[in-house]
Structures are given as structure tokens and as C-alpha cells.
Design a protein around this motif. Structure first.
Motif, PDB file in Angstrom:
ATOM      1  N   ARG A   1       1.011  -1.231   0.124  1.00  0.00           N
ATOM      2  CA  ARG A   1       0.050   0.165  -0.070  1.00  0.00           C
ATOM      3  C   ARG A   1       0.723   1.222   0.178  1.00  0.00           C
ATOM      4  NH1 ARG A   1      -2.564  -0.898   4.511  1.00  0.00           N
ATOM      5  NH2 ARG A   1      -3.837  -2.515   3.555  1.00  0.00           N
ATOM      6  N   LEU A   2       1.918   1.365   0.795  1.00  0.00           N
ATOM      7  CA  LEU A   2       2.974   2.475   0.700  1.00  0.00           C
ATOM      8  C   LEU A   2       3.478   2.496  -0.563  1.00  0.00           C
ATOM      9  CD1 LEU A   2       4.334   4.399   2.665  1.00  0.00           C
ATOM     10  CD2 LEU A   2       6.192   2.612   2.752  1.00  0.00           C
ATOM     11  N   PHE A   3       3.712   1.611  -1.285  1.00  0.00           N
ATOM     12  CA  PHE A   3       4.334   1.934  -2.766  1.00  0.00           C
ATOM     13  C   PHE A   3       2.895   2.577  -3.869  1.00  0.00           C
ATOM     14  CE2 PHE A   3       7.879  -0.448  -1.609  1.00  0.00           C
ATOM     15  CZ  PHE A   3       8.937  -0.245  -2.440  1.00  0.00           C
ATOM     16  N   GLU A   4       1.897   1.920  -3.577  1.00  0.00           N
ATOM     17  CA  GLU A   4       0.766   2.395  -4.194  1.00  0.00           C
ATOM     18  C   GLU A   4       0.460   3.870  -3.944  1.00  0.00           C
ATOM     19  OE1 GLU A   4      -1.908  -1.521  -5.428  1.00  0.00           O
ATOM     20  OE2 GLU A   4      -2.122  -0.639  -3.435  1.00  0.00           O
ATOM     21  N   GLU A   5       0.633   4.283  -2.618  1.00  0.00           N
ATOM     22  CA  GLU A   5       0.505   5.744  -2.415  1.00  0.00           C
ATOM     23  C   GLU A   5       1.517   6.489  -2.994  1.00  0.00           C
ATOM     24  OE1 GLU A   5       0.328   5.299   1.888  1.00  0.00           O
ATOM     25  OE2 GLU A   5      -1.922   4.586   1.981  1.00  0.00           O
ATOM     26  N   SER A   6       2.659   6.049  -3.170  1.00  0.00           N
ATOM     27  CA  SER A   6       3.662   6.580  -3.891  1.00  0.00           C
ATOM     28  C   SER A   6       3.476   6.656  -5.364  1.00  0.00           C
ATOM     29  CB  SER A   6       5.160   6.278  -3.450  1.00  0.00           C
ATOM     30  OG  SER A   6       5.155   5.972  -1.959  1.00  0.00           O
ATOM     31  N   GLY A   7       2.562   6.234  -5.910  1.00  0.00           N
ATOM     32  CA  GLY A   7       2.500   6.193  -7.409  1.00  0.00           C
ATOM     33  C   GLY A   7       2.813   5.006  -8.179  1.00  0.00           C
ATOM     34  N   PHE A   8       3.044   3.955  -7.595  1.00  0.00           N
ATOM     35  CA  PHE A   8       3.514   2.762  -8.365  1.00  0.00           C
ATOM     36  C   PHE A   8       2.592   1.785  -8.334  1.00  0.00           C
ATOM     37  CE2 PHE A   8       7.484   4.724  -6.395  1.00  0.00           C
ATOM     38  CZ  PHE A   8       8.334   4.963  -7.493  1.00  0.00           C
ATOM     39  N   ARG A   9       2.594   0.877  -9.384  1.00  0.00           N
ATOM     40  CA  ARG A   9       1.628  -0.176  -9.364  1.00  0.00           C
ATOM     41  C   ARG A   9       2.146  -1.633  -9.114  1.00  0.00           C
ATOM     42  NH1 ARG A   9      -1.070  -3.479 -13.766  1.00  0.00           N
ATOM     43  NH2 ARG A   9       0.705  -2.946 -15.100  1.00  0.00           N
ATOM     44  N   LEU A  10       1.722  -2.157  -8.035  1.00  0.00           N
ATOM     45  CA  LEU A  10       1.939  -3.644  -7.689  1.00  0.00           C
ATOM     46  C   LEU A  10       1.593  -4.529  -8.884  1.00  0.00           C
ATOM     47  CD1 LEU A  10       1.253  -3.818  -4.057  1.00  0.00           C
ATOM     48  CD2 LEU A  10       3.777  -3.354  -5.278  1.00  0.00           C
ATOM     49  N   VAL A  11       2.741  -5.470  -9.154  1.00  0.00           N
ATOM     50  CA  VAL A  11       2.193  -6.352 -10.206  1.00  0.00           C
ATOM     51  C   VAL A  11       2.733  -7.714  -9.622  1.00  0.00           C
ATOM     52  CG1 VAL A  11       2.866  -7.384 -12.451  1.00  0.00           C
ATOM     53  CG2 VAL A  11       2.659  -4.789 -12.158  1.00  0.00           C
ATOM     54  N   GLY A  12       1.988  -8.942  -9.677  1.00  0.00           N
ATOM     55  CA  GLY A  12       2.379 -10.189  -9.184  1.00  0.00           C
ATOM     56  C   GLY A  12       3.352 -10.690  -9.834  1.00  0.00           C
ATOM     57  N   ALA A  13       4.294 -11.582  -9.179  1.00  0.00           N
ATOM     58  CA  ALA A  13       5.420 -12.206 -10.067  1.00  0.00           C
ATOM     59  C   ALA A  13       4.926 -13.186 -11.031  1.00  0.00           C
ATOM     60  CB  ALA A  13       6.246 -12.828  -9.049  1.00  0.00           C
ATOM     61  N   HIS A  14       3.895 -13.805 -10.443  1.00  0.00           N
ATOM     62  CA  HIS A  14       3.269 -14.796 -11.499  1.00  0.00           C
ATOM     63  C   HIS A  14       2.187 -14.158 -12.619  1.00  0.00           C
ATOM     64  CE1 HIS A  14      -0.029 -13.343  -8.607  1.00  0.00           C
ATOM     65  NE2 HIS A  14      -0.909 -13.936  -9.413  1.00  0.00           N
ATOM     66  N   GLU A  15       1.883 -12.893 -12.689  1.00  0.00           N
ATOM     67  CA  GLU A  15       1.538 -12.049 -13.775  1.00  0.00           C
ATOM     68  C   GLU A  15       2.679 -11.759 -14.877  1.00  0.00           C
ATOM     69  OE1 GLU A  15      -1.362  -8.783 -12.771  1.00  0.00           O
ATOM     70  OE2 GLU A  15      -0.698  -9.174 -10.804  1.00  0.00           O
ATOM     71  N   ILE A  16       3.788 -11.662 -14.400  1.00  0.00           N
ATOM     72  CA  ILE A  16       4.943 -11.502 -15.315  1.00  0.00           C
ATOM     73  C   ILE A  16       5.520 -12.903 -15.725  1.00  0.00           C
ATOM     74  CG2 ILE A  16       7.381 -10.753 -15.511  1.00  0.00           C
ATOM     75  CD1 ILE A  16       5.252  -8.469 -15.260  1.00  0.00           C
ATOM     76  N   ALA A  17       5.431 -13.889 -14.999  1.00  0.00           N
ATOM     77  CA  ALA A  17       6.032 -15.314 -15.119  1.00  0.00           C
ATOM     78  C   ALA A  17       4.954 -16.322 -14.709  1.00  0.00           C
ATOM     79  CB  ALA A  17       7.488 -15.466 -14.738  1.00  0.00           C
ATOM     80  N   PRO A  18       3.864 -16.270 -15.692  1.00  0.00           N
ATOM     81  CA  PRO A  18       2.821 -17.552 -15.141  1.00  0.00           C
ATOM     82  C   PRO A  18       3.368 -18.712 -15.043  1.00  0.00           C
ATOM     83  CG  PRO A  18       2.560 -16.523 -17.456  1.00  0.00           C
ATOM     84  CD  PRO A  18       3.564 -15.711 -16.633  1.00  0.00           C
ATOM     85  N   GLU A  19       4.586 -19.059 -15.923  1.00  0.00           N
ATOM     86  CA  GLU A  19       5.077 -20.504 -15.598  1.00  0.00           C
ATOM     87  C   GLU A  19       5.855 -20.760 -14.359  1.00  0.00           C
ATOM     88  OE1 GLU A  19       8.452 -17.838 -17.405  1.00  0.00           O
ATOM     89  OE2 GLU A  19       6.239 -17.838 -17.479  1.00  0.00           O
ATOM     90  N   ILE A  20       5.648 -19.786 -13.505  1.00  0.00           N
ATOM     91  CA  ILE A  20       6.364 -20.216 -12.020  1.00  0.00           C
ATOM     92  C   ILE A  20       5.200 -20.875 -11.197  1.00  0.00           C
ATOM     93  CG2 ILE A  20       8.148 -18.511 -12.076  1.00  0.00           C
ATOM     94  CD1 ILE A  20       6.563 -16.746 -10.270  1.00  0.00           C
TER      95      ILE A  20
END
Length: 306
Positions: A137-156
Motif C-alpha cells: 500500500r505504501l508503494f501504491e500511495e507513492s504512485g507505483f503499481r504492484l504486479v504479481g510475480a506470477h503475472e509476469i512469469a505465469p510459468e512459475i
């Protein structure tokens, strides 16, 4: 903090509208703990044609990250981290890898983090899911977007069904069912993501020590006679906590866990398909077959789930 990168100042990501996608070509920030997962995610992003910048955490990340564009970071230097991410044009950020919960006296605060101390203290008062969700939440409040590792690498994400040459027997399926039910109860309490069941008896629950030390404890309990069960009895069951943000801290499985389960005398390992990550599934299966234990991934059923 040392940096391997030099680049002109980009448009700060917090200047973009909330919820906006990262600009085309914007690098993905990967905040790296220890283990093989950070590089697996970086490789997947590169195969997809995306530039990445790794932000390895000192004291936890492996030196192998230095083969990639990277900026080493210290826990507690949030202001410096934000500044570097913005300078390099990062908006999307992935958290992946092993990092132990720090003690306050071990954190090297910068000025930005000092201004957030009341929030930091609240973050540290609770379980791991509470801590990571608050950090996200702290990162999101600073303007960044959280992405799940599995969204980038679904093969994991571990696939459903039997992995390897062995399958669970009927009595082991009963242990798995009980383990799933127990984790559905403990998950909302932010206690852990794994436990061991033997003969429909929960003999160990993962807490602050993590899976590997929990398995070592089971092996010790067997050795000193506190657990009286024949060899190849019992199942390690792992699944995400009910209600947890799956972009953060999905449970993981690796060769070390397989070896620990074998030393604990277990018959096998059962995990939630699509809810547990593995860096190298082929190596995992070879280790399980070599140890003579099964790996089984059950379907997510929705009961007590997020």
C-alpha cells in the motif's frame, strides 16, 4: 546505495493518472530478495520484450543479480528507493524472493522513512501478510503499481495434478483434505502458509520459522520419539492464506523443501495449484522422485478462499 545505471531523468511515475498503465517501454522494477525466483521473473519479462531493473536487497539477494541492470538497496531507505525508481522510469513493481522480517535496530532509515516511522511501527505489529500488504500500500500511495510475480512469469505457478512418478494414497488424500481445512482457518489469522498432517493429526504448523525449519522440527520430533509414525507417513500441505493479496508472498516450493520433507519422513507434499510458485518444476520433480515422495497440486476450491 550503489547503482549500475545512468539515465536522464524521465517523467516521474506519480505524475501519471491513478491506475494508468506504465508508458510503453517503461522498465519493470523487481525488488529482489534471496533465491532463484527474482531471476526467473526477470528472464520471463525479458522474453516478453520488457526492460527490467533489479533492486536487490542487501543481505538477502544473491550476487547473480549483478548480471542484470541493478541498483542495490538497503531495508529502510525508502526515499532513496523511490528516487531511483522514478529516475529510471519504473512504474510497475514486483516483489519476489526471500527476505526475513527485520528488527527495528537493524534498519538503516533515511529521512523519508523516518517521517513514516508511526506507519512503519504499525506495519511491524502483525503477521507477514499484514506487513507485506501494508508495504504494498505504501508503494501504491507513492504512485507505483504492484504486479504479481506470477503475472509476469505465469510459468512459475505450479500446475494441477500429480507431479512426478508417485501419487498420494487414499489415507494421504484424507490428510491433505484436513490440511486444507486447517489452513483455511489459520490463514485469516495470518499465522502461516503450511503445516504437516499425519494420520489426520496436525503435528506442525508453520509460523515465523518458515517451512524448512518447520520440517526440521518434524524430523527432530520423529527422532526423539515425540512423533510415533512409520516412515513415509504424513503430508506437507501449503496454500496461500485466505484473503491474502496474491501479488505478494505466494508460498513457494523448491528442491530444499523436498529434501526437508524426505528427512522428516513424510510421504509427500500437497499444494494449491496456481497458488504456489516453483522456480524449476523439472528439478522439483526429479528431486521428489529421487527422494521417493509424491508432489500433488490440488485445485483451488473457493471454500474459505479469497
Amino acid at each position: 546505495m550503489s547503482s549500475s545505471l545512468k539515465r536522464p531523468e524521465p517523467t516521474p511515475p506519480h505524475a501519471l493518472p491513478d491506475g494508468a498503465a506504465a508508458p510503453a517501454g517503461a522498465p519493470l522494477a523487481i525488488i529482489c530478495g534471496g533465491g532463484a525466483f527474482p531471476l526467473a521473473v526477470a528472464e520471463a519479462a525479458r522474453r516478453a520484450g520488457r526492460e527490467v531493473v533489479l533492486f536487490p536487497v542487501r543481505g538477502f539477494a544473491d550476487a547473480s543479480v549483478e548480471a542484470w541492470p541493478h541498483v542495490w538497496i538497503h531495508i529502510g531507505r525508502f526515499g532513496r528507493l523511490k528516487s531511483e525508481m522514478r529516475r529510471l522510469g519504473c512504474r510497475d513493481v514486483v516483489f519476489i524472493g526471500n527476505v526475513l522480517r527485520p528488527r527495528i535496530r537493524d534498519i538503516r532509515f533515511d529521512w523519508t522513512t523516518l517521517t513514516l516511522l508511526p506507519q512503519v511501527f504499525r506495519m511491524l505489529r502483525g503477521g507477514d501478510d499484514h506487513l507485506l500488504t501494508s508495504l504494498g500500500r505504501l508503494f501504491e500511495e507513492s504512485g507505483f503499481r504492484l504486479v504479481g510475480a506470477h503475472e509476469i512469469a505465469p510459468e512459475i505457478l505450479i500446475p494441477a495434478g500429480q507431479l512426478g512418478s508417485l501419487a498420494p494414497a487414499a489415507e494421504q488424500m484424507e490428510d491433505i483434505a484436513l490440511g486444507r481445512q486447517a489452513l483455511a482457518v489459520t490463514g485469516p489469522l495470518d499465522i502461516g502458509q503450511g503445516l504437516v498432517v499425519m494420520n489426520r493429526h496436525v503435528v506442525a504448523v508453520e509460523a515465523a520459522e518458515g517451512t524448512d525449519l518447520m520440517l526440521a522440527r518434524v524430523a527432530e520430533l520423529r527422532a526423539n520419539g515425540r512423533i510415533k509414525a512409520p516412515p513415509r507417513c504424513g503430508v506437507l500441505v501449503k496454500r496461500p492464506k485466505a484473503g491474502q493479496d496474491r501479488r505478494l508472498d505466494l508460498p513457494s516450493l523448491g528442491v530444499r523443501t523436498v529434501d526437508g520433507a524426505a528427512r522428516a519422513g513424510l510421504a509427500g507434499i500437497a499444494v494449491e495449484a496456481g497458488g504456489v510458485i516453483v522456480a524449476d518444476v523439472d528439478a522439483l520433480v526429479r528431486a521428489a522422485d529421487r527422494a521417493g515422495i509424491f508432489i500433488y497440486a490440488f485445485e483451488r476450491d473457493g471454500a474459505g478462499e479469497a
